[in-house]
Design an enzyme around this catalytic site. Sequence first.
Site, PDB file in Angstrom:
ATOM      1  N   GLY A   1      -3.940   0.555  63.760  1.00  0.00           N
ATOM      2  CA  GLY A   1      -4.552   1.869  63.520  1.00  0.00           C
ATOM      3  C   GLY A   1      -3.743   3.019  64.106  1.00  0.00           C
ATOM      4  NE  ARG A   2      -2.662   1.240  70.172  1.00  0.00           N
ATOM      5  CZ  ARG A   2      -3.535   0.234  70.012  1.00  0.00           C
ATOM      6  NH1 ARG A   2      -4.621   0.426  69.292  1.00  0.00           N
ATOM      7  NH2 ARG A   2      -3.322  -0.938  70.559  1.00  0.00           N
TER       8      ARG A   2
ATOM      9  CG  HIS B   1      -0.178  31.291  83.247  1.00  0.00           C
ATOM     10  ND1 HIS B   1       0.277  32.262  84.106  1.00  0.00           N
ATOM     11  CD2 HIS B   1       0.769  31.150  82.289  1.00  0.00           C
ATOM     12  CE1 HIS B   1       1.451  32.718  83.661  1.00  0.00           C
ATOM     13  NE2 HIS B   1       1.775  32.058  82.562  1.00  0.00           N
TER      14      HIS B   1
ATOM     15  CE  LYS C   1      -5.561  -2.679  60.547  1.00  0.00           C
ATOM     16  NZ  LYS C   1      -4.722  -3.222  61.589  1.00  0.00           N
TER      17      LYS C   1
ATOM     18  CD  GLU D   1     -17.420   6.941  66.050  1.00  0.00           C
ATOM     19  OE1 GLU D   1     -17.369   5.907  65.344  1.00  0.00           O
ATOM     20  OE2 GLU D   1     -17.247   6.932  67.279  1.00  0.00           O
TER      21      GLU D   1
ATOM     22  CE  LYS E   1     -15.049   0.864  68.266  1.00  0.00           C
ATOM     23  NZ  LYS E   1     -14.110   0.270  67.336  1.00  0.00           N
TER      24      LYS E   1
ATOM     25  CD  GLU F   1      -7.133   2.478  70.665  1.00  0.00           C
ATOM     26  OE1 GLU F   1      -8.253   3.013  70.798  1.00  0.00           O
ATOM     27  OE2 GLU F   1      -6.563   2.412  69.563  1.00  0.00           O
TER      28      GLU F   1
HETATM   29  O1  F6P Z   1     -12.248   2.258  68.489  1.00  0.00           O
HETATM   30  C1  F6P Z   1     -10.854   2.236  68.498  1.00  0.00           C
HETATM   31  C2  F6P Z   1     -10.286   2.147  67.112  1.00  0.00           C
HETATM   32  O2  F6P Z   1     -10.405   0.860  66.629  1.00  0.00           O
HETATM   33  C3  F6P Z   1      -8.843   2.615  67.091  1.00  0.00           C
HETATM   34  O3  F6P Z   1      -7.953   1.639  67.465  1.00  0.00           O
HETATM   35  C4  F6P Z   1      -8.705   3.072  65.686  1.00  0.00           C
HETATM   36  O4  F6P Z   1      -7.581   3.883  65.514  1.00  0.00           O
HETATM   37  C5  F6P Z   1     -10.008   3.788  65.497  1.00  0.00           C
HETATM   38  O5  F6P Z   1     -10.949   3.015  66.209  1.00  0.00           O
HETATM   39  C6  F6P Z   1     -10.456   3.965  64.077  1.00  0.00           C
HETATM   40  O6  F6P Z   1     -10.586   2.736  63.434  1.00  0.00           O
HETATM   41  P1  F6P Z   1     -10.644   2.650  61.865  1.00  0.00           P
HETATM   42  O7  F6P Z   1      -9.367   3.202  61.331  1.00  0.00           O
HETATM   43  O8  F6P Z   1     -10.823   1.207  61.544  1.00  0.00           O
HETATM   44  O9  F6P Z   1     -11.801   3.476  61.402  1.00  0.00           O
END
Ligand code: F6P
Length: 501
Positions: free
Chosen positions: A245-246, A362, A186, A192, A472, A331
Amino acid sequence: MMTDHSWAELEKQQEKSLVELFASDPDRVAKMTIEQSGLRFDVSKTHLDDAILSQFSKLANDMLLGDAKSALFSGAAINITEGRAAEHPAERGNGDVQAVAHARALQERMRGLVEAIDAGFMGDIKHILHIGIGGSALGPKLLVDALGRDGARYDVKVVSNIDGAALTEAVKGMDPHKTIVAVASKTFTTTETLLNATSAMEWMRDGGVADPYAQIVALTAYPDKALEWGVDESRILPFNESVGGRYSLWCSIGFPVALGLGWAVYEELLEGAAAMDRHFRNAPLMENAPTMAAFCDLYYAQIKACETRAVFAYDERLRLLPDYLQQLEMESNGKSVTAQGVPLGRNSAPVTWGGVGTDAQHAVFQLLHQGTHLIPVEFIASKTPGHDYDTAHHETLLVNCFAQGAALMAGQKSDDLARNYAGNRPSTTILMDDVTPSALGALIAFYEHRTFVNAVLLGINPFDQFGVELGKQIAKSIGDTGATGFDPSTTALIAAALGDN
Ligand code: F6P
Protein backbone atom coordinates in the site's frame (compact mmCIF):
# COMPACT_ATOMS: atom_id res chain seq x y z
CA MET A 1 26.21 -13.45 16.05
CA MET A 2 28.30 -11.64 13.45
CA THR A 3 25.86 -8.74 13.42
CA ASP A 4 26.10 -8.30 17.20
CA HIS A 5 29.81 -8.01 16.72
CA SER A 6 29.38 -5.35 14.02
CA TRP A 7 27.01 -3.34 16.20
CA ALA A 8 29.39 -3.69 19.14
CA GLU A 9 32.23 -2.42 16.96
CA LEU A 10 30.11 0.53 15.88
CA GLU A 11 29.37 1.35 19.49
CA LYS A 12 33.09 1.38 20.24
CA GLN A 13 33.94 3.99 17.60
CA GLN A 14 35.38 7.21 18.92
CA GLU A 15 33.25 9.99 17.55
CA LYS A 16 34.85 13.21 16.35
CA SER A 17 32.95 16.49 16.41
CA LEU A 18 31.53 17.69 13.10
CA VAL A 19 33.89 20.65 13.09
CA GLU A 20 36.86 18.32 13.65
CA LEU A 21 35.69 16.03 10.88
CA PHE A 22 35.71 18.88 8.37
CA ALA A 23 39.02 20.23 9.67
CA SER A 24 40.72 16.86 9.35
CA ASP A 25 39.55 16.11 5.82
CA PRO A 26 39.49 18.83 3.16
CA ASP A 27 37.74 16.41 0.78
CA ARG A 28 34.91 15.60 3.16
CA VAL A 29 32.19 17.41 1.21
CA ALA A 30 33.18 15.73 -2.07
CA LYS A 31 33.46 12.33 -0.40
CA MET A 32 30.14 12.58 1.33
CA THR A 33 28.07 14.13 -1.42
CA ILE A 34 26.35 12.01 -4.04
CA GLU A 35 24.79 13.47 -7.19
CA GLN A 36 22.09 11.40 -8.81
CA SER A 37 19.04 12.09 -10.97
CA GLY A 38 19.09 15.85 -10.47
CA LEU A 39 19.46 15.46 -6.71
CA ARG A 40 22.48 16.28 -4.56
CA PHE A 41 22.67 14.27 -1.34
CA ASP A 42 25.03 15.85 1.18
CA VAL A 43 25.60 13.73 4.29
CA SER A 44 28.84 15.46 5.26
CA LYS A 45 27.35 17.21 8.29
CA THR A 46 26.92 13.90 10.09
CA HIS A 47 29.33 12.11 12.42
CA LEU A 48 30.08 9.31 9.98
CA ASP A 49 33.76 9.01 9.15
CA ASP A 50 35.84 6.37 7.37
CA ALA A 51 36.03 4.10 10.41
CA ILE A 52 32.30 4.24 11.11
CA LEU A 53 31.48 3.78 7.43
CA SER A 54 33.74 0.78 7.23
CA GLN A 55 31.87 -0.79 10.17
CA PHE A 56 28.57 -0.11 8.44
CA SER A 57 29.94 -1.82 5.32
CA LYS A 58 30.73 -4.85 7.45
CA LEU A 59 27.26 -4.79 8.93
CA ALA A 60 25.79 -4.54 5.43
CA ASN A 61 27.83 -7.60 4.46
CA ASP A 62 26.79 -9.48 7.60
CA MET A 63 23.16 -8.71 6.89
CA LEU A 64 23.53 -9.74 3.24
CA LEU A 65 22.36 -6.41 1.86
CA GLY A 66 23.48 -7.39 -1.65
CA ASP A 67 21.37 -10.54 -1.58
CA ALA A 68 18.43 -8.63 -0.15
CA LYS A 69 18.63 -6.14 -3.02
CA SER A 70 18.76 -8.96 -5.56
CA ALA A 71 15.77 -10.57 -3.88
CA LEU A 72 13.84 -7.27 -3.98
CA PHE A 73 14.50 -6.73 -7.67
CA SER A 74 14.01 -10.35 -8.70
CA GLY A 75 10.53 -10.55 -7.21
CA ALA A 76 11.41 -13.10 -4.51
CA ALA A 77 8.90 -13.41 -1.65
CA ILE A 78 10.81 -11.07 0.68
CA ASN A 79 7.68 -10.07 2.58
CA ILE A 80 7.99 -13.36 4.38
CA THR A 81 5.32 -12.83 7.01
CA GLU A 82 2.75 -12.41 4.25
CA GLY A 83 4.42 -14.76 1.80
CA ARG A 84 4.74 -12.36 -1.10
CA ALA A 85 7.15 -10.23 -3.07
CA ALA A 86 7.46 -6.44 -2.84
CA GLU A 87 7.27 -5.49 -6.48
CA HIS A 88 7.05 -1.71 -6.54
CA PRO A 89 10.28 -1.50 -8.61
CA ALA A 90 8.58 -3.62 -11.30
CA GLU A 91 6.08 -0.77 -11.71
CA ARG A 92 9.05 1.33 -12.81
CA GLY A 93 10.30 -1.34 -15.21
CA ASN A 94 12.90 -2.83 -12.83
CA GLY A 95 12.33 -6.37 -11.73
CA ASP A 96 11.30 -9.80 -12.79
CA VAL A 97 10.45 -9.77 -16.51
CA GLN A 98 6.97 -11.14 -16.02
CA ALA A 99 6.18 -8.78 -13.17
CA VAL A 100 7.37 -5.83 -15.26
CA ALA A 101 5.23 -6.93 -18.21
CA HIS A 102 2.20 -7.43 -15.96
CA ALA A 103 2.69 -4.02 -14.33
CA ARG A 104 3.06 -2.40 -17.75
CA ALA A 105 -0.10 -4.03 -19.05
CA LEU A 106 -2.08 -2.71 -16.07
CA GLN A 107 -0.57 0.75 -16.53
CA GLU A 108 -1.60 0.64 -20.20
CA ARG A 109 -5.12 -0.18 -19.07
CA MET A 110 -5.01 2.93 -16.89
CA ARG A 111 -3.69 4.93 -19.82
CA GLY A 112 -6.62 3.72 -21.90
CA LEU A 113 -9.08 4.95 -19.29
CA VAL A 114 -7.26 8.30 -18.94
CA GLU A 115 -7.46 8.81 -22.70
CA ALA A 116 -11.10 7.74 -22.79
CA ILE A 117 -11.98 10.19 -20.01
CA ASP A 118 -10.13 12.95 -21.85
CA ALA A 119 -12.18 12.05 -24.91
CA GLY A 120 -15.45 12.35 -22.96
CA PHE A 121 -16.20 8.68 -22.14
CA MET A 122 -17.47 9.72 -18.70
CA GLY A 123 -19.04 13.00 -19.80
CA ASP A 124 -17.83 16.53 -19.24
CA ILE A 125 -15.46 15.90 -16.34
CA LYS A 126 -13.84 18.78 -14.44
CA HIS A 127 -13.10 17.32 -10.99
CA ILE A 128 -11.47 14.21 -9.55
CA LEU A 129 -12.42 13.29 -6.01
CA HIS A 130 -9.81 10.75 -4.93
CA ILE A 131 -10.92 8.79 -1.86
CA GLY A 132 -8.38 6.60 -0.08
CA ILE A 133 -6.34 6.53 3.10
CA GLY A 134 -2.73 5.82 4.14
CA GLY A 135 -0.78 4.60 1.14
CA SER A 136 -3.85 4.99 -1.01
CA ALA A 137 -3.90 8.74 -0.39
CA LEU A 138 -0.57 10.13 0.82
CA GLY A 139 1.37 9.58 -2.42
CA PRO A 140 -1.25 10.98 -4.81
CA LYS A 141 -1.84 13.92 -2.45
CA LEU A 142 1.86 14.76 -2.28
CA LEU A 143 2.32 14.47 -6.05
CA VAL A 144 -0.72 16.50 -7.02
CA ASP A 145 0.19 19.18 -4.49
CA ALA A 146 3.82 19.29 -5.61
CA LEU A 147 3.40 19.06 -9.36
CA GLY A 148 -0.06 20.44 -10.04
CA ARG A 149 0.52 24.00 -8.99
CA ASP A 150 0.88 25.48 -12.45
CA GLY A 151 -2.57 24.27 -13.29
CA ALA A 152 -3.68 20.64 -13.35
CA ARG A 153 -5.80 19.40 -16.23
CA TYR A 154 -8.57 18.56 -13.76
CA ASP A 155 -9.33 19.88 -10.31
CA VAL A 156 -8.11 17.12 -7.93
CA LYS A 157 -9.10 16.75 -4.26
CA VAL A 158 -7.98 13.92 -1.98
CA VAL A 159 -10.15 12.82 0.94
CA SER A 160 -8.96 10.33 3.50
CA ASN A 161 -10.33 11.02 6.98
CA ILE A 162 -13.56 9.35 8.03
CA ASP A 163 -14.59 12.62 9.66
CA GLY A 164 -17.33 13.80 7.32
CA ALA A 165 -15.97 17.33 7.65
CA ALA A 166 -13.13 16.27 5.33
CA LEU A 167 -15.54 15.21 2.59
CA THR A 168 -17.70 18.30 3.12
CA GLU A 169 -14.66 20.49 2.59
CA ALA A 170 -13.40 18.56 -0.43
CA VAL A 171 -16.63 18.72 -2.42
CA LYS A 172 -17.07 22.45 -1.89
CA GLY A 173 -17.04 24.01 -5.34
CA MET A 174 -17.32 20.65 -7.12
CA ASP A 175 -20.10 19.99 -9.58
CA PRO A 176 -21.32 16.44 -8.87
CA HIS A 177 -22.28 16.00 -12.54
CA LYS A 178 -18.70 16.75 -13.58
CA THR A 179 -16.89 14.73 -10.93
CA ILE A 180 -15.14 11.37 -11.09
CA VAL A 181 -14.90 9.64 -7.73
CA ALA A 182 -11.75 7.50 -7.64
CA VAL A 183 -12.11 4.94 -4.86
CA ALA A 184 -8.55 3.93 -4.00
CA SER A 185 -8.05 0.95 -1.75
CA LYS A 186 -5.61 -1.88 -2.20
CA THR A 187 -7.82 -4.25 -0.22
CA PHE A 188 -11.15 -2.58 -1.04
CA THR A 189 -12.22 -3.28 2.53
CA THR A 190 -11.03 -0.17 4.36
CA THR A 191 -13.84 1.29 6.46
CA GLU A 192 -12.91 4.93 6.00
CA THR A 193 -12.63 4.68 2.24
CA LEU A 194 -15.81 2.72 1.66
CA LEU A 195 -17.88 4.97 3.93
CA ASN A 196 -16.48 8.11 2.30
CA ALA A 197 -17.18 6.62 -1.13
CA THR A 198 -20.77 5.80 -0.12
CA SER A 199 -21.25 9.34 1.18
CA ALA A 200 -19.72 10.80 -1.99
CA MET A 201 -22.33 8.90 -3.98
CA GLU A 202 -25.01 10.30 -1.71
CA TRP A 203 -23.62 13.79 -2.40
CA MET A 204 -23.91 13.04 -6.13
CA ARG A 205 -27.47 11.77 -5.81
CA ASP A 206 -28.41 14.83 -3.77
CA GLY A 207 -26.88 16.90 -6.54
CA GLY A 208 -29.15 15.28 -9.13
CA VAL A 209 -26.84 12.60 -10.54
CA ALA A 210 -29.13 9.72 -11.54
CA ASP A 211 -26.46 7.00 -11.57
CA PRO A 212 -23.50 7.84 -9.33
CA TYR A 213 -21.94 4.41 -9.97
CA ALA A 214 -21.32 5.51 -13.55
CA GLN A 215 -18.89 8.12 -12.20
CA ILE A 216 -16.89 5.78 -9.96
CA VAL A 217 -13.44 4.52 -10.84
CA ALA A 218 -11.92 1.85 -8.56
CA LEU A 219 -8.17 1.54 -7.94
CA THR A 220 -7.46 -1.74 -6.21
CA ALA A 221 -5.51 -4.98 -6.06
CA TYR A 222 -8.80 -6.83 -5.49
CA PRO A 223 -10.97 -6.06 -8.54
CA ASP A 224 -13.55 -8.66 -7.53
CA LYS A 225 -14.31 -6.73 -4.39
CA ALA A 226 -14.78 -3.51 -6.37
CA LEU A 227 -17.05 -5.35 -8.77
CA GLU A 228 -19.08 -6.70 -5.86
CA TRP A 229 -19.30 -3.18 -4.47
CA GLY A 230 -20.94 -2.08 -7.71
CA VAL A 231 -18.17 -0.62 -9.86
CA ASP A 232 -18.39 -1.44 -13.55
CA GLU A 233 -15.53 -3.63 -14.76
CA SER A 234 -14.55 -1.06 -17.42
CA ARG A 235 -13.77 1.45 -14.66
CA ILE A 236 -11.78 -0.82 -12.38
CA LEU A 237 -8.03 -0.30 -12.55
CA PRO A 238 -6.37 -3.26 -10.85
CA PHE A 239 -2.83 -3.46 -9.61
CA ASN A 240 -0.55 -6.24 -8.52
CA GLU A 241 -1.15 -7.58 -5.00
CA SER A 242 2.60 -7.71 -4.43
CA VAL A 243 2.81 -3.89 -4.45
CA GLY A 244 2.51 -2.74 -0.86
CA GLY A 245 0.00 0.00 0.00
CA ARG A 246 2.65 2.56 0.95
CA TYR A 247 4.59 1.75 -2.24
CA SER A 248 1.56 1.95 -4.52
CA LEU A 249 1.64 5.43 -6.01
CA TRP A 250 3.45 3.98 -9.03
CA CYS A 251 0.52 1.82 -10.07
CA SER A 252 -3.15 2.65 -10.44
CA ILE A 253 -3.24 4.41 -7.07
CA GLY A 254 -1.43 7.11 -9.09
CA PHE A 255 -4.54 7.56 -11.25
CA PRO A 256 -5.20 11.17 -10.13
CA VAL A 257 -1.64 11.99 -11.18
CA ALA A 258 -2.01 10.30 -14.57
CA LEU A 259 -5.41 11.85 -15.23
CA GLY A 260 -5.07 15.12 -13.32
CA LEU A 261 -1.55 16.04 -14.40
CA GLY A 262 -1.35 14.05 -17.63
CA TRP A 263 0.17 10.79 -18.79
CA ALA A 264 3.51 12.40 -19.64
CA VAL A 265 3.93 13.54 -16.02
CA TYR A 266 3.13 10.06 -14.74
CA GLU A 267 5.65 8.50 -17.15
CA GLU A 268 8.35 10.97 -16.13
CA LEU A 269 7.70 10.16 -12.50
CA LEU A 270 8.20 6.46 -13.21
CA GLU A 271 11.36 7.15 -15.20
CA GLY A 272 12.83 9.22 -12.36
CA ALA A 273 12.14 6.39 -9.92
CA ALA A 274 13.59 3.84 -12.36
CA ALA A 275 16.85 5.80 -12.55
CA MET A 276 17.05 5.75 -8.74
CA ASP A 277 16.36 2.00 -8.77
CA ARG A 278 19.32 1.49 -11.10
CA HIS A 279 21.53 3.69 -8.93
CA PHE A 280 20.51 1.80 -5.80
CA ARG A 281 21.09 -1.51 -7.46
CA ASN A 282 24.47 -0.76 -8.99
CA ALA A 283 26.32 1.99 -7.14
CA PRO A 284 28.93 0.83 -4.61
CA LEU A 285 27.94 1.26 -0.97
CA MET A 286 29.87 4.49 -0.39
CA GLU A 287 28.48 6.10 -3.53
CA ASN A 288 24.99 4.80 -3.01
CA ALA A 289 22.62 7.56 -1.86
CA PRO A 290 19.90 5.42 -0.20
CA THR A 291 22.52 3.25 1.51
CA MET A 292 24.60 6.14 2.83
CA ALA A 293 21.45 7.88 4.09
CA ALA A 294 20.40 4.65 5.84
CA PHE A 295 23.83 4.42 7.51
CA CYS A 296 23.23 7.92 8.88
CA ASP A 297 19.75 6.94 10.09
CA LEU A 298 21.08 3.83 11.81
CA TYR A 299 23.99 5.64 13.39
CA TYR A 300 21.74 8.14 15.10
CA ALA A 301 18.83 5.81 15.93
CA GLN A 302 20.97 2.90 17.11
CA ILE A 303 24.32 4.21 18.30
CA LYS A 304 23.21 7.62 19.58
CA ALA A 305 19.72 6.39 20.62
CA CYS A 306 17.95 9.30 18.88
CA GLU A 307 14.24 8.65 19.14
CA THR A 308 13.18 10.95 16.35
CA ARG A 309 14.40 12.32 13.07
CA ALA A 310 13.13 15.57 11.60
CA VAL A 311 12.54 16.37 7.94
CA PHE A 312 12.03 19.94 6.76
CA ALA A 313 11.05 20.76 3.21
CA TYR A 314 12.40 24.17 2.29
CA ASP A 315 10.02 24.28 -0.62
CA GLU A 316 6.29 24.79 -0.37
CA ARG A 317 5.75 22.25 -3.18
CA LEU A 318 7.11 19.55 -0.87
CA ARG A 319 5.12 20.54 2.20
CA LEU A 320 3.39 17.13 2.27
CA LEU A 321 6.64 15.16 2.07
CA PRO A 322 6.98 14.75 5.88
CA ASP A 323 3.46 13.26 6.05
CA TYR A 324 4.30 10.87 3.25
CA LEU A 325 7.56 9.84 4.91
CA GLN A 326 5.87 9.24 8.24
CA GLN A 327 3.90 6.36 6.78
CA LEU A 328 6.74 5.07 4.65
CA GLU A 329 9.29 4.99 7.45
CA MET A 330 7.18 4.36 10.54
CA GLU A 331 4.74 1.82 9.10
CA SER A 332 7.63 -0.01 7.44
CA ASN A 333 10.18 -0.11 10.23
CA GLY A 334 8.30 0.65 13.47
CA LYS A 335 8.48 -2.96 14.66
CA SER A 336 9.75 -4.83 17.69
CA VAL A 337 10.46 -8.15 16.02
CA THR A 338 12.74 -9.24 13.24
CA ALA A 339 11.53 -10.82 10.02
CA GLN A 340 12.18 -14.17 11.74
CA GLY A 341 9.74 -13.25 14.50
CA VAL A 342 12.24 -12.88 17.33
CA PRO A 343 12.55 -9.75 19.47
CA LEU A 344 14.50 -7.05 17.67
CA GLY A 345 16.66 -6.30 20.70
CA ARG A 346 17.51 -2.85 19.32
CA ASN A 347 15.69 0.41 18.68
CA SER A 348 13.28 0.24 15.77
CA ALA A 349 12.80 3.13 13.35
CA PRO A 350 12.80 6.54 14.98
CA VAL A 351 9.73 8.75 14.90
CA THR A 352 9.73 10.73 11.66
CA TRP A 353 8.35 14.23 11.98
CA GLY A 354 8.87 17.59 10.36
CA GLY A 355 7.36 20.49 8.51
CA VAL A 356 8.28 23.25 6.10
CA GLY A 357 10.95 25.87 6.27
CA THR A 358 11.01 28.70 7.00
CA ASP A 359 7.80 28.28 9.03
CA ALA A 360 9.31 25.63 11.29
CA GLN A 361 12.21 27.92 12.20
CA HIS A 362 9.75 30.14 14.03
CA ALA A 363 8.12 27.26 15.86
CA VAL A 364 10.20 24.17 16.57
CA PHE A 365 13.81 24.99 15.77
CA GLN A 366 14.45 26.33 19.28
CA LEU A 367 14.45 22.74 20.54
CA LEU A 368 16.60 21.54 17.66
CA HIS A 369 19.27 24.11 18.49
CA GLN A 370 19.17 24.12 22.27
CA GLY A 371 16.94 21.31 23.52
CA THR A 372 18.32 18.31 25.36
CA HIS A 373 17.34 15.87 22.60
CA LEU A 374 19.73 15.08 19.80
CA ILE A 375 17.66 15.09 16.62
CA PRO A 376 19.19 14.47 13.20
CA VAL A 377 17.62 16.92 10.79
CA GLU A 378 17.10 16.54 7.06
CA PHE A 379 16.68 19.56 4.79
CA ILE A 380 15.20 19.28 1.30
CA ALA A 381 15.40 22.24 -1.03
CA SER A 382 15.29 23.03 -4.73
CA LYS A 383 17.68 25.26 -6.66
CA THR A 384 14.79 26.39 -8.84
CA PRO A 385 11.82 28.21 -7.35
CA GLY A 386 8.25 27.10 -7.87
CA HIS A 387 6.94 30.65 -8.47
CA ASP A 388 7.61 33.82 -10.45
CA TYR A 389 7.87 36.33 -7.61
CA ASP A 390 10.96 38.38 -6.84
CA THR A 391 14.05 36.15 -6.67
CA ALA A 392 14.52 37.47 -3.15
CA HIS A 393 11.93 34.92 -1.98
CA HIS A 394 13.87 31.93 -3.17
CA GLU A 395 17.27 33.28 -2.24
CA THR A 396 16.07 34.00 1.28
CA LEU A 397 14.48 30.56 1.54
CA LEU A 398 17.68 28.78 0.50
CA VAL A 399 19.92 30.98 2.61
CA ASN A 400 17.77 30.17 5.63
CA CYS A 401 17.90 26.46 4.88
CA PHE A 402 21.69 26.41 4.64
CA ALA A 403 22.04 28.74 7.66
CA GLN A 404 20.13 26.27 9.83
CA GLY A 405 22.43 23.40 8.90
CA ALA A 406 25.49 25.56 9.52
CA ALA A 407 24.17 26.80 12.87
CA LEU A 408 23.26 23.30 14.07
CA MET A 409 26.76 22.15 13.26
CA ALA A 410 28.91 25.08 14.34
CA GLY A 411 26.92 26.37 17.30
CA GLN A 412 28.14 29.46 19.11
CA LYS A 413 29.77 29.59 22.49
CA SER A 414 28.50 32.01 25.12
CA ASP A 415 29.17 32.32 28.82
CA ASP A 416 25.52 33.09 29.18
CA LEU A 417 24.18 29.55 28.97
CA ALA A 418 20.75 30.72 27.85
CA ARG A 419 22.45 32.09 24.77
CA ASN A 420 24.91 29.26 24.25
CA TYR A 421 24.56 27.04 21.19
CA ALA A 422 26.38 23.79 21.76
CA GLY A 423 26.49 22.93 18.05
CA ASN A 424 27.77 19.56 16.79
CA ARG A 425 24.18 18.72 15.79
CA PRO A 426 23.92 16.66 12.62
CA SER A 427 21.98 17.35 9.46
CA THR A 428 21.70 16.00 5.94
CA THR A 429 20.70 18.08 2.93
CA ILE A 430 19.04 17.04 -0.29
CA LEU A 431 19.27 19.74 -2.93
CA MET A 432 17.16 19.20 -6.02
CA ASP A 433 17.81 20.94 -9.32
CA ASP A 434 14.07 21.45 -9.51
CA VAL A 435 10.88 19.80 -8.31
CA THR A 436 10.13 18.05 -11.61
CA PRO A 437 8.12 14.83 -11.99
CA SER A 438 11.31 12.91 -12.70
CA ALA A 439 13.24 14.37 -9.74
CA LEU A 440 10.29 13.74 -7.43
CA GLY A 441 10.06 10.16 -8.68
CA ALA A 442 13.74 9.72 -7.93
CA LEU A 443 13.37 11.34 -4.50
CA ILE A 444 10.50 9.08 -3.46
CA ALA A 445 12.29 5.96 -4.75
CA PHE A 446 15.37 7.12 -2.81
CA TYR A 447 13.31 7.18 0.39
CA GLU A 448 11.80 3.76 -0.36
CA HIS A 449 15.24 2.21 -0.81
CA ARG A 450 16.66 4.00 2.21
CA THR A 451 13.82 2.55 4.28
CA PHE A 452 14.59 -0.87 2.81
CA VAL A 453 18.29 -0.66 3.73
CA ASN A 454 17.36 0.38 7.27
CA ALA A 455 15.10 -2.67 7.47
CA VAL A 456 17.67 -5.10 6.07
CA LEU A 457 20.38 -3.93 8.45
CA LEU A 458 18.02 -4.26 11.39
CA GLY A 459 16.62 -7.58 10.18
CA ILE A 460 13.06 -6.19 9.97
CA ASN A 461 10.46 -7.08 7.35
CA PRO A 462 9.45 -3.57 6.17
CA PHE A 463 6.54 -4.79 4.06
CA ASP A 464 3.95 -5.88 6.62
CA GLN A 465 2.02 -3.74 9.14
CA PHE A 466 0.34 -5.97 11.69
CA GLY A 467 0.54 -3.18 14.27
CA VAL A 468 -2.38 -1.35 12.69
CA GLU A 469 -4.80 -4.25 13.07
CA LEU A 470 -5.63 -4.31 16.78
CA GLY A 471 -7.13 -0.81 16.87
CA LYS A 472 -9.19 -1.62 13.77
CA GLN A 473 -10.50 -4.82 15.41
CA ILE A 474 -11.44 -3.04 18.62
CA ALA A 475 -13.23 -0.25 16.70
CA LYS A 476 -15.14 -2.92 14.79
CA SER A 477 -16.08 -4.81 17.93
CA ILE A 478 -17.41 -1.63 19.54
CA GLY A 479 -19.46 -1.06 16.41
CA ASP A 480 -20.70 -4.66 16.37
CA THR A 481 -21.32 -5.48 20.00
CA GLY A 482 -21.14 -2.18 21.90
CA ALA A 483 -18.94 -1.18 24.78
CA THR A 484 -18.54 -4.52 26.46
CA GLY A 485 -15.40 -5.96 27.94
CA PHE A 486 -13.35 -2.77 27.92
CA ASP A 487 -11.41 -1.03 30.63
CA PRO A 488 -13.44 1.44 32.72
CA SER A 489 -11.96 4.52 31.05
CA THR A 490 -12.83 3.34 27.53
CA THR A 491 -16.28 2.22 28.65
CA ALA A 492 -16.94 5.62 30.23
CA LEU A 493 -15.71 7.50 27.15
CA ILE A 494 -17.94 5.45 24.87
CA ALA A 495 -20.91 6.02 27.15
CA ALA A 496 -20.21 9.76 27.39
CA ALA A 497 -19.85 10.26 23.64
CA LEU A 498 -22.05 7.61 22.09
CA GLY A 499 -24.57 6.76 24.81
CA ASP A 500 -25.32 3.11 25.38
CA ASN A 501 -24.31 2.36 21.77
O1 F6P B 1 -4.19 0.52 8.14
C1 F6P B 1 -2.98 0.59 7.44
C2 F6P B 1 -3.17 0.36 5.97
O2 F6P B 1 -3.35 -0.99 5.72
C3 F6P B 1 -2.00 0.92 5.18
O3 F6P B 1 -0.93 0.06 5.13
C4 F6P B 1 -2.64 1.19 3.87
O4 F6P B 1 -1.86 2.05 3.09
C5 F6P B 1 -3.94 1.79 4.31
O5 F6P B 1 -4.30 1.05 5.46
C6 F6P B 1 -5.06 1.74 3.31
O6 F6P B 1 -5.33 0.43 2.92
P1 F6P B 1 -6.15 0.14 1.61
O7 F6P B 1 -5.39 0.70 0.46
O8 F6P B 1 -6.28 -1.35 1.54
O9 F6P B 1 -7.48 0.81 1.74
